[in-house]
Design a protein around this motif. Structure first.
Motif, PDB file in Angstrom:
ATOM      1  N   LEU A 286      34.531  26.923   0.981  1.00 65.99           N
ATOM      2  CA  LEU A 286      33.940  27.662  -0.132  1.00 65.99           C
ATOM      3  C   LEU A 286      32.729  28.429   0.379  1.00 65.99           C
ATOM      4  CD1 LEU A 286      33.988  28.126  -3.215  1.00 65.99           C
ATOM      5  CD2 LEU A 286      32.616  26.057  -3.458  1.00 65.99           C
ATOM      6  N   SER A 287      32.731  29.755   0.200  1.00 62.29           N
ATOM      7  CA  SER A 287      31.666  30.556   0.793  1.00 62.29           C
ATOM      8  C   SER A 287      31.326  31.746  -0.090  1.00 62.29           C
ATOM      9  CB  SER A 287      32.096  31.061   2.180  1.00 62.29           C
ATOM     10  OG  SER A 287      31.117  31.921   2.737  1.00 62.29           O
ATOM     11  N   THR A 288      30.059  32.115  -0.081  1.00 61.99           N
ATOM     12  CA  THR A 288      29.630  33.346  -0.760  1.00 61.99           C
ATOM     13  C   THR A 288      29.835  34.562   0.137  1.00 61.99           C
ATOM     14  OG1 THR A 288      27.363  33.024   0.044  1.00 61.99           O
ATOM     15  CG2 THR A 288      27.891  32.137  -2.137  1.00 61.99           C
ATOM     16  N   GLU A 289      30.142  34.349   1.401  1.00 60.52           N
ATOM     17  CA  GLU A 289      30.284  35.438   2.360  1.00 60.52           C
ATOM     18  C   GLU A 289      31.550  36.265   2.104  1.00 60.52           C
ATOM     19  OE1 GLU A 289      28.406  36.570   4.994  1.00 60.52           O
ATOM     20  OE2 GLU A 289      26.835  35.273   4.191  1.00 60.52           O
ATOM     21  N   THR A 290      31.473  37.540   2.475  1.00 58.01           N
ATOM     22  CA  THR A 290      32.646  38.426   2.411  1.00 58.01           C
ATOM     23  C   THR A 290      33.224  38.697   3.799  1.00 58.01           C
ATOM     24  OG1 THR A 290      31.193  40.374   2.482  1.00 58.01           O
ATOM     25  CG2 THR A 290      31.835  39.555   0.310  1.00 58.01           C
ATOM     26  N   ASN A 291      32.641  38.091   4.821  1.00 57.83           N
ATOM     27  CA  ASN A 291      33.088  38.305   6.197  1.00 57.83           C
ATOM     28  C   ASN A 291      34.530  37.822   6.378  1.00 57.83           C
ATOM     29  OD1 ASN A 291      33.434  38.270   9.038  1.00 57.83           O
ATOM     30  ND2 ASN A 291      31.219  38.062   9.301  1.00 57.83           N
ATOM     31  N   PRO A 292      35.418  38.644   6.919  1.00 55.49           N
ATOM     32  CA  PRO A 292      36.824  38.253   7.098  1.00 55.49           C
ATOM     33  C   PRO A 292      37.002  37.004   7.948  1.00 55.49           C
ATOM     34  CG  PRO A 292      36.555  40.619   7.450  1.00 55.49           C
ATOM     35  CD  PRO A 292      35.171  40.036   7.344  1.00 55.49           C
ATOM     36  N   VAL A 293      36.005  36.664   8.770  1.00 53.16           N
ATOM     37  CA  VAL A 293      36.148  35.509   9.634  1.00 53.16           C
ATOM     38  C   VAL A 293      36.320  34.233   8.831  1.00 53.16           C
ATOM     39  CG1 VAL A 293      33.683  34.953   9.870  1.00 53.16           C
ATOM     40  CG2 VAL A 293      35.253  34.418  11.741  1.00 53.16           C
ATOM     41  N   VAL A 294      35.767  34.182   7.617  1.00 53.53           N
ATOM     42  CA  VAL A 294      35.883  32.978   6.785  1.00 53.53           C
ATOM     43  C   VAL A 294      37.350  32.739   6.432  1.00 53.53           C
ATOM     44  CG1 VAL A 294      35.203  31.865   4.630  1.00 53.53           C
ATOM     45  CG2 VAL A 294      33.571  33.335   5.847  1.00 53.53           C
ATOM     46  N   ARG A 302      44.657  25.978   7.891  1.00 51.99           N
ATOM     47  CA  ARG A 302      45.566  25.718   6.767  1.00 51.99           C
ATOM     48  C   ARG A 302      44.840  24.979   5.646  1.00 51.99           C
ATOM     49  NH1 ARG A 302      50.933  23.134   8.873  1.00 51.99           N
ATOM     50  NH2 ARG A 302      49.610  22.240  10.513  1.00 51.99           N
ATOM     51  N   ALA A 303      43.621  25.436   5.374  1.00 51.82           N
ATOM     52  CA  ALA A 303      42.812  24.906   4.278  1.00 51.82           C
ATOM     53  C   ALA A 303      42.723  25.934   3.163  1.00 51.82           C
ATOM     54  CB  ALA A 303      41.398  24.571   4.779  1.00 51.82           C
ATOM     55  N   ASP A 304      42.535  25.476   1.948  1.00 50.52           N
ATOM     56  CA  ASP A 304      42.270  26.403   0.853  1.00 50.52           C
ATOM     57  C   ASP A 304      40.953  27.116   1.119  1.00 50.52           C
ATOM     58  OD1 ASP A 304      44.534  25.522  -0.379  1.00 50.52           O
ATOM     59  OD2 ASP A 304      43.528  24.302  -1.889  1.00 50.52           O
ATOM     60  N   VAL A 305      40.833  28.341   0.609  1.00 49.41           N
ATOM     61  CA  VAL A 305      39.594  29.086   0.813  1.00 49.41           C
ATOM     62  C   VAL A 305      39.245  29.863  -0.445  1.00 49.41           C
ATOM     63  CG1 VAL A 305      40.798  31.067   1.821  1.00 49.41           C
ATOM     64  CG2 VAL A 305      38.353  30.711   2.307  1.00 49.41           C
ATOM     65  N   ARG A 306      37.973  29.855  -0.797  1.00 51.59           N
ATOM     66  CA  ARG A 306      37.423  30.706  -1.846  1.00 51.59           C
ATOM     67  C   ARG A 306      36.193  31.362  -1.232  1.00 51.59           C
ATOM     68  NH1 ARG A 306      41.448  28.805  -3.445  1.00 51.59           N
ATOM     69  NH2 ARG A 306      41.987  27.942  -5.505  1.00 51.59           N
ATOM     70  N   GLN A 307      36.175  32.688  -1.127  1.00 50.75           N
ATOM     71  CA  GLN A 307      35.028  33.360  -0.544  1.00 50.75           C
ATOM     72  C   GLN A 307      34.606  34.530  -1.413  1.00 50.75           C
ATOM     73  OE1 GLN A 307      37.694  34.971   3.009  1.00 50.75           O
ATOM     74  NE2 GLN A 307      35.665  35.898   3.086  1.00 50.75           N
ATOM     75  N   ALA A 308      33.437  35.069  -1.104  1.00 52.32           N
ATOM     76  CA  ALA A 308      32.846  36.142  -1.889  1.00 52.32           C
ATOM     77  C   ALA A 308      32.659  35.713  -3.341  1.00 52.32           C
ATOM     78  CB  ALA A 308      33.686  37.407  -1.807  1.00 52.32           C
ATOM     79  N   VAL A 309      32.288  34.422  -3.536  1.00 53.24           N
ATOM     80  CA  VAL A 309      32.066  33.913  -4.892  1.00 53.24           C
ATOM     81  C   VAL A 309      30.563  33.850  -5.157  1.00 53.24           C
ATOM     82  CG1 VAL A 309      34.214  32.618  -5.026  1.00 53.24           C
ATOM     83  CG2 VAL A 309      32.202  31.524  -4.040  1.00 53.24           C
ATOM     84  N   ASP A 310      30.152  34.344  -6.306  1.00 54.65           N
ATOM     85  CA  ASP A 310      28.736  34.307  -6.670  1.00 54.65           C
ATOM     86  C   ASP A 310      28.326  32.932  -7.179  1.00 54.65           C
ATOM     87  OD1 ASP A 310      28.360  36.989  -6.015  1.00 54.65           O
ATOM     88  OD2 ASP A 310      29.028  37.660  -7.993  1.00 54.65           O
TER      89      ASP A 310
END
Length: 422
Positions: A286-294, A302-310
Protein backbone atom coordinates in the motif's frame (compact mmCIF):
# COMPACT_ATOMS: atom_id res chain seq x y z
CA UNK A 1 -17.33 -23.94 42.84
CA UNK A 2 -16.77 -20.24 43.45
CA UNK A 3 -14.62 -18.48 40.89
CA UNK A 4 -12.20 -15.57 40.80
CA UNK A 5 -13.66 -13.16 38.25
CA UNK A 6 -11.96 -10.04 36.92
CA UNK A 7 -14.37 -7.28 35.90
CA UNK A 8 -13.25 -4.32 33.78
CA UNK A 9 -15.79 -1.48 33.58
CA UNK A 10 -15.28 0.35 30.27
CA UNK A 11 -17.99 2.75 29.20
CA UNK A 12 -17.98 4.51 25.85
CA UNK A 13 -18.14 8.08 27.11
CA UNK A 14 -15.22 10.03 28.53
CA UNK A 15 -14.74 13.73 29.20
CA UNK A 16 -10.98 14.05 29.69
CA UNK A 17 -9.86 11.83 26.79
CA UNK A 18 -12.30 11.12 23.98
CA UNK A 19 -13.04 7.40 23.53
CA UNK A 20 -10.41 6.78 26.17
CA UNK A 21 -10.87 3.03 26.62
CA UNK A 22 -10.15 2.47 22.92
CA UNK A 23 -7.07 4.69 22.71
CA UNK A 24 -3.83 2.82 22.18
CA UNK A 25 -0.68 2.49 24.22
CA UNK A 26 2.11 0.42 22.72
CA UNK A 27 -0.16 -0.30 19.76
CA UNK A 28 -2.85 -1.94 21.93
CA UNK A 29 -6.23 -0.46 22.95
CA UNK A 30 -6.40 0.31 26.66
CA UNK A 31 -9.29 -2.08 27.20
CA UNK A 32 -7.27 -4.77 25.39
CA UNK A 33 -4.30 -4.20 27.69
CA UNK A 34 -6.52 -4.60 30.76
CA UNK A 35 -8.06 -7.79 29.40
CA UNK A 36 -4.61 -9.18 28.59
CA UNK A 37 -3.37 -8.43 32.11
CA UNK A 38 -6.35 -10.14 33.72
CA UNK A 39 -6.13 -13.19 31.44
CA UNK A 40 -2.42 -13.55 32.16
CA UNK A 41 -3.06 -13.71 35.92
CA UNK A 42 -2.88 -17.32 37.10
CA UNK A 43 -5.48 -16.86 39.83
CA UNK A 44 -8.21 -15.41 37.57
CA UNK A 45 -10.79 -17.87 36.23
CA UNK A 46 -12.67 -15.57 33.87
CA UNK A 47 -12.46 -12.01 32.58
CA UNK A 48 -15.52 -9.84 31.98
CA UNK A 49 -15.80 -6.37 30.44
CA UNK A 50 -18.84 -4.33 31.44
CA UNK A 51 -19.69 -1.79 28.74
CA UNK A 52 -22.46 0.14 27.04
CA UNK A 53 -20.44 0.52 23.84
CA UNK A 54 -20.57 -1.78 20.81
CA UNK A 55 -17.01 -1.04 19.65
CA UNK A 56 -15.54 -1.58 23.11
CA UNK A 57 -17.46 -4.85 23.35
CA UNK A 58 -16.00 -6.01 20.03
CA UNK A 59 -12.44 -5.15 21.06
CA UNK A 60 -12.93 -6.84 24.44
CA UNK A 61 -14.02 -10.04 22.73
CA UNK A 62 -11.08 -9.87 20.31
CA UNK A 63 -8.78 -9.89 23.32
CA UNK A 64 -10.56 -12.82 24.93
CA UNK A 65 -12.94 -11.22 27.42
CA UNK A 66 -16.57 -12.03 28.01
CA UNK A 67 -18.94 -9.08 27.75
CA UNK A 68 -21.78 -7.82 29.89
CA UNK A 69 -23.82 -5.05 28.31
CA UNK A 70 -24.33 -2.31 30.87
CA UNK A 71 -27.60 -0.35 30.84
CA UNK A 72 -27.55 3.36 30.00
CA UNK A 73 -28.49 4.42 33.53
CA UNK A 74 -25.24 2.88 34.79
CA UNK A 75 -23.08 4.36 32.03
CA UNK A 76 -23.26 8.12 32.49
CA UNK A 77 -20.66 10.47 33.91
CA UNK A 78 -22.15 10.22 37.40
CA UNK A 79 -22.38 6.42 37.50
CA UNK A 80 -19.98 4.84 39.97
CA UNK A 81 -17.65 1.94 39.27
CA UNK A 82 -19.33 0.12 42.15
CA UNK A 83 -22.68 0.24 40.34
CA UNK A 84 -21.12 -1.43 37.28
CA UNK A 85 -19.50 -4.10 39.45
CA UNK A 86 -22.74 -4.86 41.30
CA UNK A 87 -24.62 -5.08 38.00
CA UNK A 88 -22.01 -7.50 36.64
CA UNK A 89 -22.27 -9.69 39.75
CA UNK A 90 -26.07 -9.77 39.43
CA UNK A 91 -25.84 -10.78 35.76
CA UNK A 92 -23.36 -13.54 36.49
CA UNK A 93 -25.43 -14.86 39.38
CA UNK A 94 -28.48 -15.05 37.12
CA UNK A 95 -26.40 -17.12 34.70
CA UNK A 96 -25.31 -19.57 37.36
CA UNK A 97 -21.80 -18.21 37.87
CA UNK A 98 -20.75 -18.21 41.51
CA UNK A 99 -18.21 -15.46 42.20
CA UNK A 100 -16.08 -15.91 45.29
CA UNK A 101 -13.46 -13.22 44.68
CA UNK A 102 -13.89 -10.12 42.56
CA UNK A 103 -10.92 -8.44 40.89
CA UNK A 104 -11.68 -4.94 39.65
CA UNK A 105 -9.34 -3.56 36.95
CA UNK A 106 -9.38 -0.12 35.37
CA UNK A 107 -8.45 0.10 31.70
CA UNK A 108 -7.03 3.59 32.24
CA UNK A 109 -3.99 1.97 33.92
CA UNK A 110 -2.08 0.46 30.97
CA UNK A 111 0.77 -1.27 32.82
CA UNK A 112 -0.94 -3.68 35.22
CA UNK A 113 1.39 -6.53 36.14
CA UNK A 114 -0.47 -9.88 36.21
CA UNK A 115 1.83 -11.12 38.98
CA UNK A 116 0.84 -8.18 41.18
CA UNK A 117 -2.82 -8.91 40.46
CA UNK A 118 -2.22 -12.52 41.50
CA UNK A 119 -0.69 -11.31 44.78
CA UNK A 120 -3.75 -9.16 45.47
CA UNK A 121 -6.14 -12.05 44.80
CA UNK A 122 -4.18 -14.37 47.09
CA UNK A 123 -4.36 -11.78 49.88
CA UNK A 124 -8.13 -12.36 49.69
CA UNK A 125 -8.36 -16.09 48.97
CA UNK A 126 -5.67 -17.08 51.48
CA UNK A 127 -6.46 -14.33 53.97
CA UNK A 128 -6.43 -12.36 56.05
CA UNK A 129 -7.92 -9.48 54.01
CA UNK A 130 -11.42 -8.68 52.77
CA UNK A 131 -10.36 -6.01 50.29
CA UNK A 132 -7.01 -5.06 48.74
CA UNK A 133 -5.88 -2.15 46.58
CA UNK A 134 -2.73 -1.38 44.60
CA UNK A 135 -0.60 1.55 45.73
CA UNK A 136 2.86 3.05 45.45
CA UNK A 137 4.99 3.86 48.45
CA UNK A 138 5.62 7.55 48.90
CA UNK A 139 7.80 9.52 51.24
CA UNK A 140 6.52 12.80 49.85
CA UNK A 141 5.53 15.66 52.12
CA UNK A 142 1.85 16.35 51.46
CA UNK A 143 0.33 19.81 51.93
CA UNK A 144 -3.08 21.39 51.73
CA UNK A 145 -4.13 25.00 51.25
CA UNK A 146 -6.72 27.03 53.11
CA UNK A 147 -7.50 30.71 53.59
CA UNK A 148 -4.48 31.08 55.89
CA UNK A 149 -2.01 29.51 53.47
CA UNK A 150 -0.50 26.02 53.31
CA UNK A 151 -0.11 23.48 56.08
CA UNK A 152 1.39 20.01 56.24
CA UNK A 153 -0.93 17.01 56.28
CA UNK A 154 1.37 14.06 56.85
CA UNK A 155 4.18 15.90 58.58
CA UNK A 156 5.05 18.63 61.03
CA UNK A 157 6.46 21.52 58.97
CA UNK A 158 8.76 22.45 61.87
CA UNK A 159 10.31 18.99 61.92
CA UNK A 160 11.44 17.42 58.65
CA UNK A 161 12.91 13.97 59.36
CA UNK A 162 15.15 12.23 56.85
CA UNK A 163 13.60 9.72 54.47
CA UNK A 164 15.29 6.81 56.24
CA UNK A 165 13.77 7.94 59.53
CA UNK A 166 10.20 7.96 58.21
CA UNK A 167 7.60 5.30 57.48
CA UNK A 168 6.13 5.48 53.97
CA UNK A 169 2.60 6.45 53.09
CA UNK A 170 0.74 4.74 50.26
CA UNK A 171 -0.79 6.45 47.25
CA UNK A 172 -3.66 4.53 45.66
CA UNK A 173 -2.95 3.86 41.97
CA UNK A 174 -6.50 3.06 40.85
CA UNK A 175 -5.13 0.24 38.68
CA UNK A 176 -6.72 -2.75 40.39
CA UNK A 177 -8.54 -3.95 43.49
CA UNK A 178 -9.44 -7.38 44.85
CA UNK A 179 -12.43 -8.07 47.07
CA UNK A 180 -14.38 -10.83 48.69
CA UNK A 181 -17.49 -10.82 46.49
CA UNK A 182 -20.00 -11.42 49.29
CA UNK A 183 -18.43 -8.70 51.43
CA UNK A 184 -18.53 -6.26 48.51
CA UNK A 185 -22.21 -7.00 47.91
CA UNK A 186 -22.97 -6.26 51.54
CA UNK A 187 -20.81 -3.11 51.81
CA UNK A 188 -21.53 -1.84 48.26
CA UNK A 189 -18.14 -0.11 48.09
CA UNK A 190 -14.61 -1.35 47.43
CA UNK A 191 -13.08 -0.72 50.87
CA UNK A 192 -14.59 -2.82 53.63
CA UNK A 193 -13.60 -5.16 56.42
CA UNK A 194 -9.88 -5.61 56.78
CA UNK A 195 -8.24 -3.69 53.93
CA UNK A 196 -4.81 -4.58 52.64
CA UNK A 197 -2.33 -2.54 50.61
CA UNK A 198 -0.28 -4.10 47.81
CA UNK A 199 2.71 -1.96 46.89
CA UNK A 200 3.54 -1.91 43.16
CA UNK A 201 6.45 -0.29 41.28
CA UNK A 202 5.88 3.36 40.49
CA UNK A 203 6.67 2.82 36.80
CA UNK A 204 3.54 0.65 36.46
CA UNK A 205 1.25 3.08 38.26
CA UNK A 206 0.49 5.70 35.62
CA UNK A 207 -3.24 6.42 35.24
CA UNK A 208 -4.60 8.08 32.11
CA UNK A 209 -7.09 10.89 32.65
CA UNK A 210 -5.73 13.45 30.17
CA UNK A 211 -4.15 13.63 26.72
CA UNK A 212 -0.83 14.52 28.35
CA UNK A 213 -0.90 11.35 30.46
CA UNK A 214 -1.78 9.33 27.37
CA UNK A 215 1.27 10.69 25.57
CA UNK A 216 3.44 9.94 28.61
CA UNK A 217 2.20 6.36 28.68
CA UNK A 218 2.93 5.93 24.99
CA UNK A 219 6.44 7.29 25.47
CA UNK A 220 7.33 4.89 28.28
CA UNK A 221 5.49 1.83 26.91
CA UNK A 222 8.64 0.33 25.33
CA UNK A 223 10.36 0.58 28.72
CA UNK A 224 7.58 -0.98 30.83
CA UNK A 225 7.22 -4.61 29.85
CA UNK A 226 4.91 -7.01 31.70
CA UNK A 227 4.04 -10.64 31.14
CA UNK A 228 0.51 -9.65 30.04
CA UNK A 229 1.09 -9.14 26.33
CA UNK A 230 2.21 -11.88 23.98
CA UNK A 231 5.82 -11.99 22.83
CA UNK A 232 6.07 -9.76 19.76
CA UNK A 233 8.55 -12.19 18.20
CA UNK A 234 5.39 -14.12 17.34
CA UNK A 235 2.78 -12.13 15.39
CA UNK A 236 -0.54 -13.93 15.10
CA UNK A 237 -2.05 -12.30 12.02
CA UNK A 238 -4.12 -13.49 9.06
CA UNK A 239 -2.81 -10.91 6.56
CA UNK A 240 0.22 -8.67 6.06
CA UNK A 241 0.06 -5.13 4.67
CA UNK A 242 3.19 -3.11 4.01
CA UNK A 243 4.12 0.41 3.07
CA UNK A 244 6.62 0.54 0.21
CA UNK A 245 9.17 3.35 0.60
CA UNK A 246 11.09 2.89 3.83
CA UNK A 247 9.85 -0.70 4.24
CA UNK A 248 10.63 -2.52 1.00
CA UNK A 249 13.31 0.10 0.36
CA UNK A 250 15.73 2.04 2.55
CA UNK A 251 13.72 5.20 1.78
CA UNK A 252 16.26 6.52 -0.70
CA UNK A 253 16.11 6.77 -4.50
CA UNK A 254 18.77 6.96 -7.19
CA UNK A 255 18.07 9.61 -9.84
CA UNK A 256 19.89 9.60 -13.18
CA UNK A 257 20.57 12.58 -15.45
CA UNK A 258 17.20 12.16 -17.19
CA UNK A 259 15.29 12.21 -13.89
CA UNK A 260 14.59 8.47 -13.83
CA UNK A 261 14.41 7.00 -10.33
CA UNK A 262 15.46 3.58 -9.13
CA UNK A 263 15.36 1.95 -5.71
CA UNK A 264 17.15 -0.87 -3.95
CA UNK A 265 15.14 -3.84 -2.61
CA UNK A 266 15.99 -7.02 -0.74
CA UNK A 267 15.78 -10.54 -2.17
CA UNK A 268 15.27 -11.69 1.39
CA UNK A 269 12.04 -9.69 1.51
CA UNK A 270 10.94 -11.38 -1.70
CA UNK A 271 11.46 -14.77 -0.08
CA UNK A 272 9.44 -13.63 2.92
CA UNK A 273 6.48 -12.62 0.75
CA UNK A 274 6.74 -15.94 -1.13
CA UNK A 275 6.62 -17.88 2.14
CA UNK A 276 3.58 -15.91 3.28
CA UNK A 277 1.76 -16.65 0.05
CA UNK A 278 2.64 -20.34 0.34
CA UNK A 279 1.13 -20.34 3.83
CA UNK A 280 -2.07 -18.74 2.55
CA UNK A 281 -1.40 -15.33 4.10
CA UNK A 282 -2.58 -12.48 1.81
CA UNK A 283 -0.09 -9.65 1.26
CA UNK A 284 -0.91 -6.08 0.21
CA UNK A 285 1.59 -3.37 -0.74
CA UNK A 286 0.00 0.00 0.00
CA UNK A 287 1.63 3.24 -1.13
CA UNK A 288 0.85 6.88 -1.80
CA UNK A 289 3.56 6.88 -4.48
CA UNK A 290 2.81 6.98 -8.21
CA UNK A 291 6.22 5.58 -9.17
CA UNK A 292 5.82 2.56 -11.50
CA UNK A 293 8.44 0.69 -9.49
CA UNK A 294 5.85 0.06 -6.76
CA UNK A 295 3.51 -1.81 -9.08
CA UNK A 296 6.37 -3.59 -10.81
CA UNK A 297 7.78 -4.88 -7.53
CA UNK A 298 4.37 -5.94 -6.20
CA UNK A 299 3.60 -7.85 -9.39
CA UNK A 300 6.92 -9.66 -9.20
CA UNK A 301 6.12 -10.60 -5.60
CA UNK A 302 2.60 -11.60 -6.72
CA UNK A 303 1.18 -9.42 -3.96
CA UNK A 304 -1.87 -7.19 -4.09
CA UNK A 305 -1.01 -3.54 -4.62
CA UNK A 306 -2.79 -0.23 -4.06
CA UNK A 307 -0.77 2.85 -5.01
CA UNK A 308 -1.30 6.54 -5.63
CA UNK A 309 -3.87 6.52 -2.80
CA UNK A 310 -4.42 9.68 -0.79
CA UNK A 311 -6.19 7.92 2.11
CA UNK A 312 -4.24 4.79 2.98
CA UNK A 313 -6.52 3.92 5.88
CA UNK A 314 -9.60 3.96 3.65
CA UNK A 315 -7.83 1.81 1.06
CA UNK A 316 -6.81 -0.65 3.76
CA UNK A 317 -10.39 -0.87 5.06
CA UNK A 318 -11.71 -1.49 1.56
CA UNK A 319 -9.16 -4.23 0.83
CA UNK A 320 -9.74 -5.96 4.17
CA UNK A 321 -13.53 -5.85 3.77
CA UNK A 322 -13.34 -7.25 0.24
CA UNK A 323 -11.24 -10.15 1.48
CA UNK A 324 -13.31 -10.69 4.63
CA UNK A 325 -10.34 -10.15 6.94
CA UNK A 326 -10.99 -8.44 10.30
CA UNK A 327 -8.73 -5.43 10.82
CA UNK A 328 -7.77 -6.89 14.20
CA UNK A 329 -6.18 -9.83 12.36
CA UNK A 330 -3.92 -7.71 10.11
CA UNK A 331 -0.26 -6.83 10.60
CA UNK A 332 0.71 -3.50 9.03
CA UNK A 333 4.31 -2.30 8.84
CA UNK A 334 5.15 1.33 8.18
CA UNK A 335 7.81 3.95 8.73
CA UNK A 336 6.38 7.47 8.49
CA UNK A 337 3.52 9.68 9.60
CA UNK A 338 1.31 8.86 6.60
CA UNK A 339 1.16 5.31 8.01
CA UNK A 340 -0.36 6.36 11.35
CA UNK A 341 -3.96 6.00 10.17
CA UNK A 342 -3.35 2.39 9.16
CA UNK A 343 -1.39 1.61 12.30
CA UNK A 344 -4.35 2.79 14.41
CA UNK A 345 -6.72 0.44 12.54
CA UNK A 346 -4.99 -2.93 12.73
CA UNK A 347 -4.44 -5.45 15.48
CA UNK A 348 -0.69 -5.61 14.83
CA UNK A 349 0.83 -2.17 14.10
CA UNK A 350 4.52 -2.71 13.29
CA UNK A 351 7.37 -0.27 12.69
CA UNK A 352 10.83 -0.50 11.16
CA UNK A 353 13.56 0.49 13.62
CA UNK A 354 14.39 3.86 12.02
CA UNK A 355 10.74 4.93 11.75
CA UNK A 356 9.42 8.36 12.69
CA UNK A 357 9.06 8.72 16.51
CA UNK A 358 5.27 8.91 16.23
CA UNK A 359 5.25 5.63 14.31
CA UNK A 360 7.49 3.98 16.89
CA UNK A 361 5.12 5.16 19.63
CA UNK A 362 2.13 3.72 17.74
CA UNK A 363 3.74 0.33 17.13
CA UNK A 364 3.01 -2.85 19.01
CA UNK A 365 6.16 -4.42 17.59
CA UNK A 366 9.37 -2.84 16.29
CA UNK A 367 11.46 -4.84 13.86
CA UNK A 368 15.23 -5.18 14.14
CA UNK A 369 15.96 -5.02 10.39
CA UNK A 370 15.63 -1.78 8.49
CA UNK A 371 13.61 -0.99 5.38
CA UNK A 372 15.15 -2.57 2.28
CA UNK A 373 17.36 -4.70 4.55
CA UNK A 374 15.08 -7.59 5.41
CA UNK A 375 12.30 -5.84 7.36
CA UNK A 376 9.53 -7.56 5.36
CA UNK A 377 11.26 -10.93 5.73
CA UNK A 378 11.53 -10.45 9.48
CA UNK A 379 7.83 -9.63 9.72
CA UNK A 380 7.01 -12.65 7.56
CA UNK A 381 9.06 -14.91 9.84
CA UNK A 382 7.22 -13.65 12.92
CA UNK A 383 3.83 -14.20 11.29
CA UNK A 384 4.77 -17.67 10.08
CA UNK A 385 6.18 -18.56 13.48
CA UNK A 386 2.75 -17.93 15.00
CA UNK A 387 1.03 -20.09 12.38
CA UNK A 388 3.54 -22.92 12.56
CA UNK A 389 3.41 -22.85 8.77
CA UNK A 390 7.11 -23.14 8.05
CA UNK A 391 10.36 -24.05 9.69
CA UNK A 392 11.80 -20.55 9.60
CA UNK A 393 15.32 -21.62 10.47
CA UNK A 394 15.38 -24.16 7.64
CA UNK A 395 14.07 -21.56 5.22
CA UNK A 396 16.74 -19.12 6.38
CA UNK A 397 19.46 -21.70 5.79
CA UNK A 398 18.14 -22.43 2.31
CA UNK A 399 17.99 -18.73 1.45
CA UNK A 400 21.56 -18.13 2.60
CA UNK A 401 22.76 -21.07 0.53
CA UNK A 402 20.94 -20.23 -2.70
CA UNK A 403 20.08 -16.52 -2.90
CA UNK A 404 22.26 -14.19 -5.01
CA UNK A 405 23.69 -11.28 -3.13
CA UNK A 406 21.35 -8.55 -3.90
CA UNK A 407 -22.75 -9.42 24.94
CA UNK A 408 -24.46 -11.85 27.60
CA UNK A 409 -24.79 -14.80 27.84
CA UNK A 410 -21.11 -14.91 28.59
CA UNK A 411 -18.93 -16.30 25.82
CA UNK A 412 -16.66 -19.24 26.54
CA UNK A 413 -13.06 -18.31 27.35
CA UNK A 414 -11.61 -21.14 25.31
CA UNK A 415 -13.19 -19.86 22.11
CA UNK A 416 -10.95 -16.80 22.24
CA UNK A 417 -7.68 -18.48 23.26
CA UNK A 418 -5.93 -18.12 19.90
CA UNK A 419 -7.12 -14.61 19.14
CA UNK A 420 -6.29 -13.20 22.58
CA UNK A 421 -2.62 -14.07 22.23
CA UNK A 422 -2.43 -11.60 19.36
Amino acid sequence: MRQVVAVIPARGGSKGVSRKNLRRVGGVPLVGRAVAAARAARTVDRVVVSTDDTEIAAVAREWGAEVIRRPAELSGDTASSESALLHALDEMTENGIRVGTLAFLQATSPFIDPRALDDAVRMITRGPYDSVFSAVETYGFVWERDELGARGINHDAAHRPRRQDRDPHFLETGAFYAMDAAGFRAARHRFFGRTGVLAVPERTAIEIDSEEQLQMARAIAPLVRTTALADTDVIDADAVVTDFDGVHTDDTALVDADGNESVRVSRSDGMGVSLLRSAGVPVLVLSTETNPVVGTRARKLRADVRQAVDDKAAALREWAEARGIPLARIAYVGNDVNDLGCLELVGWPVAVPDAHPLVLAAARAVLTRGGGRGAVRELADRVLRARGAVDVRAADAHREATAPTSSFPIDSRAAHERRATS
